[in-house]
Write a protein that holds these residues in place. Structure first.
Motif, PDB file in Angstrom:
ATOM      1  N   LEU A   6       1.014  -1.368  -0.158  1.00 42.88           N
ATOM      2  CA  LEU A   6      -0.064   0.085  -0.215  1.00 42.88           C
ATOM      3  C   LEU A   6       0.882   1.248   0.183  1.00 42.88           C
ATOM      4  CD1 LEU A   6      -3.096   0.620   1.830  1.00 42.88           C
ATOM      5  CD2 LEU A   6      -1.372   2.161   2.390  1.00 42.88           C
ATOM      6  N   ILE A   7       0.296   2.168  -0.542  1.00 40.66           N
ATOM      7  CA  ILE A   7       1.327   3.627  -0.536  1.00 40.66           C
ATOM      8  C   ILE A   7       0.246   4.613   0.116  1.00 40.66           C
ATOM      9  CG2 ILE A   7       2.013   5.348  -2.028  1.00 40.66           C
ATOM     10  CD1 ILE A   7       2.663   3.190  -4.054  1.00 40.66           C
ATOM     11  N   VAL A   8       1.011   5.586   0.835  1.00 44.17           N
ATOM     12  CA  VAL A   8       0.427   6.786   1.376  1.00 44.17           C
ATOM     13  C   VAL A   8       1.373   7.742   0.923  1.00 44.17           C
ATOM     14  CG1 VAL A   8      -0.389   8.116   3.611  1.00 44.17           C
ATOM     15  CG2 VAL A   8      -0.450   5.542   3.390  1.00 44.17           C
ATOM     16  N   SER A   9       0.359   8.734   0.164  1.00 51.63           N
ATOM     17  CA  SER A   9       1.249   9.905  -0.384  1.00 51.63           C
ATOM     18  C   SER A   9       0.580  11.159  -0.240  1.00 51.63           C
ATOM     19  CB  SER A   9       1.156   9.426  -1.987  1.00 51.63           C
ATOM     20  OG  SER A   9       1.827  10.643  -2.609  1.00 51.63           O
ATOM     21  N   GLU A  58     -10.689  15.068  -8.088  1.00 47.01           N
ATOM     22  CA  GLU A  58      -9.188  14.861  -9.117  1.00 47.01           C
ATOM     23  C   GLU A  58      -8.389  13.642  -8.673  1.00 47.01           C
ATOM     24  OE1 GLU A  58      -5.283  17.819 -10.558  1.00 47.01           O
ATOM     25  OE2 GLU A  58      -6.659  18.093  -8.898  1.00 47.01           O
ATOM     26  N   GLY A  59      -8.139  13.527  -7.199  1.00 46.52           N
ATOM     27  CA  GLY A  59      -7.366  12.380  -6.914  1.00 46.52           C
ATOM     28  C   GLY A  59      -8.183  10.982  -7.281  1.00 46.52           C
ATOM     29  N   LEU A  60      -9.478  10.967  -6.846  1.00 48.20           N
ATOM     30  CA  LEU A  60     -10.113   9.894  -7.297  1.00 48.20           C
ATOM     31  C   LEU A  60     -10.277   9.404  -8.580  1.00 48.20           C
ATOM     32  CD1 LEU A  60     -12.868  10.252  -4.545  1.00 48.20           C
ATOM     33  CD2 LEU A  60     -10.854   8.901  -4.177  1.00 48.20           C
ATOM     34  N   GLU A  61     -10.560  10.312  -9.570  1.00 45.59           N
ATOM     35  CA  GLU A  61     -10.306  10.269 -10.906  1.00 45.59           C
ATOM     36  C   GLU A  61      -9.004   9.597 -11.287  1.00 45.59           C
ATOM     37  OE1 GLU A  61     -12.050  13.868 -12.383  1.00 45.59           O
ATOM     38  OE2 GLU A  61     -14.059  13.300 -11.708  1.00 45.59           O
ATOM     39  N   THR A  62      -8.057  10.205 -10.689  1.00 45.21           N
ATOM     40  CA  THR A  62      -6.770   9.873 -11.290  1.00 45.21           C
ATOM     41  C   THR A  62      -6.408   8.185 -10.860  1.00 45.21           C
ATOM     42  OG1 THR A  62      -5.999  12.016 -10.748  1.00 45.21           O
ATOM     43  CG2 THR A  62      -4.263  10.130 -10.889  1.00 45.21           C
ATOM     44  N   GLY A  63      -7.258   7.737 -10.150  1.00 42.10           N
ATOM     45  CA  GLY A  63      -6.993   6.189  -9.572  1.00 42.10           C
ATOM     46  C   GLY A  63      -6.753   6.077  -7.991  1.00 42.10           C
ATOM     47  N   ALA A  64      -6.622   7.155  -7.336  1.00 45.58           N
ATOM     48  CA  ALA A  64      -6.532   6.824  -5.915  1.00 45.58           C
ATOM     49  C   ALA A  64      -7.585   6.150  -5.355  1.00 45.58           C
ATOM     50  CB  ALA A  64      -6.249   8.164  -5.387  1.00 45.58           C
ATOM     51  N   ASP A  65      -7.134   5.348  -4.333  1.00 49.21           N
ATOM     52  CA  ASP A  65      -8.313   4.577  -3.789  1.00 49.21           C
ATOM     53  C   ASP A  65      -8.952   4.991  -2.410  1.00 49.21           C
ATOM     54  OD1 ASP A  65      -7.719   1.626  -5.101  1.00 49.21           O
ATOM     55  OD2 ASP A  65      -5.790   2.687  -4.667  1.00 49.21           O
ATOM     56  N   ASP A  66      -8.429   6.275  -1.897  1.00 49.21           N
ATOM     57  CA  ASP A  66      -8.808   6.701  -1.015  1.00 49.21           C
ATOM     58  C   ASP A  66      -7.961   8.379  -0.496  1.00 49.21           C
ATOM     59  OD1 ASP A  66     -10.667   7.295   1.569  1.00 49.21           O
ATOM     60  OD2 ASP A  66      -9.974   5.677   2.554  1.00 49.21           O
ATOM     61  N   TYR A  67      -8.787   9.198   0.071  1.00 53.29           N
ATOM     62  CA  TYR A  67      -8.587  10.316   0.145  1.00 53.29           C
ATOM     63  C   TYR A  67      -8.631  10.850   1.606  1.00 53.29           C
ATOM     64  CZ  TYR A  67      -7.460  14.830  -2.683  1.00 53.29           C
ATOM     65  OH  TYR A  67      -7.024  15.723  -3.109  1.00 53.29           O
ATOM     66  N   LEU A  68      -7.621  11.489   2.254  1.00 51.85           N
ATOM     67  CA  LEU A  68      -7.720  11.877   3.656  1.00 51.85           C
ATOM     68  C   LEU A  68      -7.230  13.257   3.887  1.00 51.85           C
ATOM     69  CD1 LEU A  68      -8.740  10.277   6.245  1.00 51.85           C
ATOM     70  CD2 LEU A  68      -6.095   9.804   6.742  1.00 51.85           C
ATOM     71  N   ILE A  69      -8.088  14.013   4.428  1.00 49.59           N
ATOM     72  CA  ILE A  69      -8.022  15.556   4.698  1.00 49.59           C
ATOM     73  C   ILE A  69      -7.085  15.789   5.691  1.00 49.59           C
ATOM     74  CG2 ILE A  69      -9.066  17.863   4.989  1.00 49.59           C
ATOM     75  CD1 ILE A  69      -9.790  16.384   2.112  1.00 49.59           C
ATOM     76  N   LYS A  70      -5.973  16.594   5.359  1.00 49.59           N
ATOM     77  CA  LYS A  70      -5.214  17.125   6.837  1.00 49.59           C
ATOM     78  C   LYS A  70      -5.764  18.210   7.447  1.00 49.59           C
ATOM     79  CE  LYS A  70      -1.360  17.385   4.120  1.00 49.59           C
ATOM     80  NZ  LYS A  70       0.056  17.710   3.534  1.00 49.59           N
ATOM     81  N   PRO A  71      -5.636  18.238   8.777  1.00 44.71           N
ATOM     82  CA  PRO A  71      -4.684  17.352   9.506  1.00 44.71           C
ATOM     83  C   PRO A  71      -5.745  16.353   9.865  1.00 44.71           C
ATOM     84  CG  PRO A  71      -5.871  19.178  10.989  1.00 44.71           C
ATOM     85  CD  PRO A  71      -5.904  19.561   9.552  1.00 44.71           C
ATOM     86  N   SER A 117       0.187  -1.102 -10.685  1.00 44.04           N
ATOM     87  CA  SER A 117      -1.376  -0.933 -10.910  1.00 44.04           C
ATOM     88  C   SER A 117      -2.272  -1.421  -9.753  1.00 44.04           C
ATOM     89  CB  SER A 117      -1.802  -1.293 -12.275  1.00 44.04           C
ATOM     90  OG  SER A 117      -1.578  -2.747 -12.600  1.00 44.04           O
ATOM     91  N   HIS A 118      -1.801  -2.604  -9.265  1.00 43.07           N
ATOM     92  CA  HIS A 118      -2.306  -3.011  -8.308  1.00 43.07           C
ATOM     93  C   HIS A 118      -2.369  -2.593  -6.790  1.00 43.07           C
ATOM     94  CE1 HIS A 118       1.561  -4.843  -7.871  1.00 43.07           C
ATOM     95  NE2 HIS A 118       1.072  -5.190  -6.656  1.00 43.07           N
ATOM     96  N   ILE A 119      -1.449  -1.680  -6.611  1.00 43.56           N
ATOM     97  CA  ILE A 119      -1.071  -1.188  -5.317  1.00 43.56           C
ATOM     98  C   ILE A 119      -2.175  -0.124  -5.052  1.00 43.56           C
ATOM     99  CG2 ILE A 119       0.547  -0.030  -3.740  1.00 43.56           C
ATOM    100  CD1 ILE A 119       2.590  -1.002  -5.969  1.00 43.56           C
ATOM    101  N   PRO A 120      -2.859  -0.245  -3.647  1.00 42.67           N
ATOM    102  CA  PRO A 120      -3.703   0.823  -3.339  1.00 42.67           C
ATOM    103  C   PRO A 120      -2.838   2.163  -2.749  1.00 42.67           C
ATOM    104  CG  PRO A 120      -4.174  -1.317  -2.163  1.00 42.67           C
ATOM    105  CD  PRO A 120      -2.946  -1.437  -2.976  1.00 42.67           C
ATOM    106  N   VAL A 121      -3.608   3.229  -3.347  1.00 42.57           N
ATOM    107  CA  VAL A 121      -3.068   4.482  -3.068  1.00 42.57           C
ATOM    108  C   VAL A 121      -3.929   5.346  -2.077  1.00 42.57           C
ATOM    109  CG1 VAL A 121      -2.240   6.636  -3.922  1.00 42.57           C
ATOM    110  CG2 VAL A 121      -1.748   4.326  -5.264  1.00 42.57           C
ATOM    111  N   ILE A 122      -3.596   5.646  -0.854  1.00 38.31           N
ATOM    112  CA  ILE A 122      -4.208   6.798  -0.105  1.00 38.31           C
ATOM    113  C   ILE A 122      -3.730   8.040  -0.163  1.00 38.31           C
ATOM    114  CG2 ILE A 122      -5.095   7.483   2.121  1.00 38.31           C
ATOM    115  CD1 ILE A 122      -5.026   4.363   2.982  1.00 38.31           C
ATOM    116  N   LEU A 123      -4.322   9.223  -0.698  1.00 39.59           N
ATOM    117  CA  LEU A 123      -3.968  10.309  -0.834  1.00 39.59           C
ATOM    118  C   LEU A 123      -4.250  11.380   0.285  1.00 39.59           C
ATOM    119  CD1 LEU A 123      -4.427  11.329  -4.473  1.00 39.59           C
ATOM    120  CD2 LEU A 123      -2.423  10.947  -3.499  1.00 39.59           C
ATOM    121  N   LEU A 124      -3.026  12.158   0.784  1.00 41.45           N
ATOM    122  CA  LEU A 124      -3.233  12.808   1.866  1.00 41.45           C
ATOM    123  C   LEU A 124      -3.112  14.561   1.353  1.00 41.45           C
ATOM    124  CD1 LEU A 124      -0.693  11.426   4.465  1.00 41.45           C
ATOM    125  CD2 LEU A 124      -3.065  11.040   4.317  1.00 41.45           C
ATOM    126  N   THR A 125      -4.311  15.328   1.803  1.00 39.76           N
ATOM    127  CA  THR A 125      -4.158  16.741   1.463  1.00 39.76           C
ATOM    128  C   THR A 125      -4.684  17.699   2.195  1.00 39.76           C
ATOM    129  OG1 THR A 125      -4.501  18.116  -0.646  1.00 39.76           O
ATOM    130  CG2 THR A 125      -6.441  16.194   0.098  1.00 39.76           C
TER     131      THR A 125
END
Length: 237
Positions: free
Chosen positions: A38-41, A82-95, A64-72
């Protein structure tokens, strides 16, 4: 940001092996090299941002199989989409709450195990239909096609398979294990044995003929492998 990476590492390192990258370019290189679960970016990064990184990860067959969680820190719906349409599997808002991040990571890891079981079963199902629009399905179909076309060749192995797929041996190994928990060598042997079982059940030849047809040129080794796989000798079918 170093402080964010430190915070995540300190809270996750008791449960997971952590690999860090300082920017998107380094992150992609380490993803290719290590094939993480898994990748957290972060979205905002130098050299290559998280959106561009996710797009590259999700369109490369090796990752392509690796789940990606984006932090923003950008909380707008447009940025999230934008993040989800790119293929991100989840999205977390900072903080963000570290417990929430841990929960989401755990959920994705468990989901991966379900998908692994699904892929490993489907791979050995005769005449299975793959969704070629899905990169992982397309990859497994390519692997299946190449293996089935070369089952009778006793000299066919992982090196040749990797060449046919335009991947290095190590990349192929990591991708196959990530998708099915089986390495290419074991997968090739199992596919040969499954084919042999079908042929023997159809009385499509004697044991020696069937063994030769699926790429075994040593009858005693074929019998040993068959017994290990199915719990019975070929003659018992």
């Amino acid at each position: 940001h170093p402080d964010v990476r430190d915070h995540i590492r300190e809270n996750l390192s008791d449960e997971y092996r952590i690999i860090e990258a300082r920017n998107g370019i380094e992150g992609f290189e380490k993803a290719i090299e290590n094939t993480p679960d898994l990748i957290v970016s972060d979205v905002m990064m130098p050299k290559k941002d998280g959106i561009s990184l996710t797009r590259e990860l999700k369109t490369d067959i090796r990752t392509s199989h690796i789940p990606v969680i984006l932090l923003t820190a950008r909380a707008s719906e447009d940025h999230k989409m934008e993040g989800l349409e790119t293929g991100a599997d989840d999205y977390l808002i900072k903080p963000f709450n570290i417990r929430e991040l841990k929960t989401r990571i755990g959920n994705f890891i468990r989901l991966r195990e379900v998908l692994i079981e699904k892929y490993s079963k489907r791979f050995f199902t005769p005449d299975v239909t793959y969704d070629v629009e899905n990169l992982n399905d397309r990859f497994l179909k390519q692997v299946s096609d190449v293996l089935n076309a070369n089952l009778s060749n006793p000299d066919f192995g992982v090196e040749t398979l990797a060449e046919n797929l335009a991947m290095s041996r190590s990349q192929l190994y990591r991708k196959m294990v990530a998708l099915t928990r089986m390495n290419p060598t074991d997968m090739l042997r199992k596919l040969r044995l499954e084919k042999a079982k079908i042929l023997l059940e159809k009385n499509a030849g004697n044991i020696a003929q069937v063994a030769f047809e699926v790429g075994f040129n040593n009858l005693s080794y074929f019998t040993k492998c068959f017994r290990q796989e199915f719990g019975k000798n070929p003659s018992q079918l």
